[in-house]
Design a protein around this motif. Structure first.
Motif, PDB file in Angstrom:
ATOM      1  N   ILE A 105       0.889  -0.926  -0.262  1.00  0.00           N
ATOM      2  CA  ILE A 105       0.312   0.110   0.029  1.00  0.00           C
ATOM      3  C   ILE A 105       0.727   1.194  -0.166  1.00  0.00           C
ATOM      4  CG2 ILE A 105      -0.344   0.254   2.246  1.00  0.00           C
ATOM      5  CD1 ILE A 105      -3.362   0.888   2.009  1.00  0.00           C
ATOM      6  N   SER A 106       0.173   2.254  -0.477  1.00  0.00           N
ATOM      7  CA  SER A 106       1.163   3.751  -0.653  1.00  0.00           C
ATOM      8  C   SER A 106       0.576   4.422   0.233  1.00  0.00           C
ATOM      9  CB  SER A 106       0.982   4.435  -2.244  1.00  0.00           C
ATOM     10  OG  SER A 106      -0.174   4.753  -2.388  1.00  0.00           O
ATOM     11  N   ASP A 107       1.383   5.686   1.117  1.00  0.00           N
ATOM     12  CA  ASP A 107       0.782   5.837   1.689  1.00  0.00           C
ATOM     13  C   ASP A 107      -0.966   7.372   1.487  1.00  0.00           C
ATOM     14  OD1 ASP A 107       3.388   6.338   2.846  1.00  0.00           O
ATOM     15  OD2 ASP A 107       4.494   8.236   1.917  1.00  0.00           O
ATOM     16  N   THR A 108      -1.067   7.271  -0.129  1.00  0.00           N
ATOM     17  CA  THR A 108      -2.465   7.640  -1.018  1.00  0.00           C
ATOM     18  C   THR A 108      -2.919   6.065  -0.183  1.00  0.00           C
ATOM     19  OG1 THR A 108      -0.860   9.057  -2.449  1.00  0.00           O
ATOM     20  CG2 THR A 108      -3.454   8.780  -2.718  1.00  0.00           C
ATOM     21  N   GLY A 109      -3.073   4.917  -0.699  1.00  0.00           N
ATOM     22  CA  GLY A 109      -3.777   3.822  -0.458  1.00  0.00           C
ATOM     23  C   GLY A 109      -4.007   3.673   1.426  1.00  0.00           C
ATOM     24  N   PHE A 110      -3.011   4.095   2.211  1.00  0.00           N
ATOM     25  CA  PHE A 110      -3.660   4.309   3.257  1.00  0.00           C
ATOM     26  C   PHE A 110      -4.633   5.017   3.655  1.00  0.00           C
ATOM     27  CE2 PHE A 110      -2.309   5.494   7.630  1.00  0.00           C
ATOM     28  CZ  PHE A 110      -2.360   3.422   8.476  1.00  0.00           C
ATOM     29  N   GLU A 111      -4.113   6.721   3.504  1.00  0.00           N
ATOM     30  CA  GLU A 111      -5.095   7.655   4.029  1.00  0.00           C
ATOM     31  C   GLU A 111      -6.393   6.906   3.436  1.00  0.00           C
ATOM     32  OE1 GLU A 111      -5.018   9.573   5.956  1.00  0.00           O
ATOM     33  OE2 GLU A 111      -3.003   8.454   6.649  1.00  0.00           O
ATOM     34  N   HIS A 112      -6.790   6.688   1.758  1.00  0.00           N
ATOM     35  CA  HIS A 112      -8.067   6.382   1.062  1.00  0.00           C
ATOM     36  C   HIS A 112      -9.088   5.164   2.002  1.00  0.00           C
ATOM     37  CE1 HIS A 112     -11.132   5.391  -1.466  1.00  0.00           C
ATOM     38  NE2 HIS A 112     -10.227   4.363  -1.813  1.00  0.00           N
ATOM     39  N   TYR A 113      -7.949   3.880   2.578  1.00  0.00           N
ATOM     40  CA  TYR A 113      -8.431   3.203   3.267  1.00  0.00           C
ATOM     41  C   TYR A 113      -8.738   3.175   5.006  1.00  0.00           C
ATOM     42  CZ  TYR A 113      -7.284  -1.941   5.350  1.00  0.00           C
ATOM     43  OH  TYR A 113      -8.370  -2.823   6.269  1.00  0.00           O
TER      44      TYR A 113
END
Length: 123
Positions: A105-113
């Motif tokens: 997961i990317s930082d952006t993906g983590f925030e979205h998740y």
């Protein structure tokens, strides 16, 4: 967005949240949640879901051997059904590869998740 694709995206993000994940691990998560879907359709869902989260920058692909610090980001990585088929054949034959691709997961993906994942997707 297709509700099933949205669920698959979150299942993928959940799978790759804490560590580098193999393609077969992600496929296994989808297979466990879609028990009534035929095996051929699972690869299609895997390709659609992984392609979507990669394109949105929520997940990144890394190439490596042991994934103990030597792994390298693969910018612009895209998934295909032929990539999935090649890997599936290698797993089934028990073939070791010199270098593999894993997903994280990317930082952006983590925030979205963290902010957007509906709890009912996991019930």
């Amino acid at each position: 967005m297709d509700p099933l694709l949205a669920k698959i995206e979150y299942w993928i993000l959940d799978c790759v949240e804490n560590e580098y994940s193999y393609l077969w691990e992600i496929r296994s998560v989808i297979e466990q949640r879609l028990v009534d879907v035929d095996k051929a359709k699972l690869d299609e869902y895997l390709c659609m879901g992984l392609s979507s989260v990669l394109t949105q920058g929520y997940v990144q692909a890394f190439a490596g051997i042991d994934f103990r610090g030597e792994e390298q980001l693969v910018p612009g990585f895209s998934i295909s059904t032929s990539f999935i088929e090649q890997h599936k054949k290698a797993w089934q034959a028990g073939v070791e590869v010199d270098q593999d691709i894993r997903f994280l997961i990317s930082d952006t993906g983590f925030e979205h998740y963290r902010q957007g994942c509906p709890p009912e997707y996991f019930s």
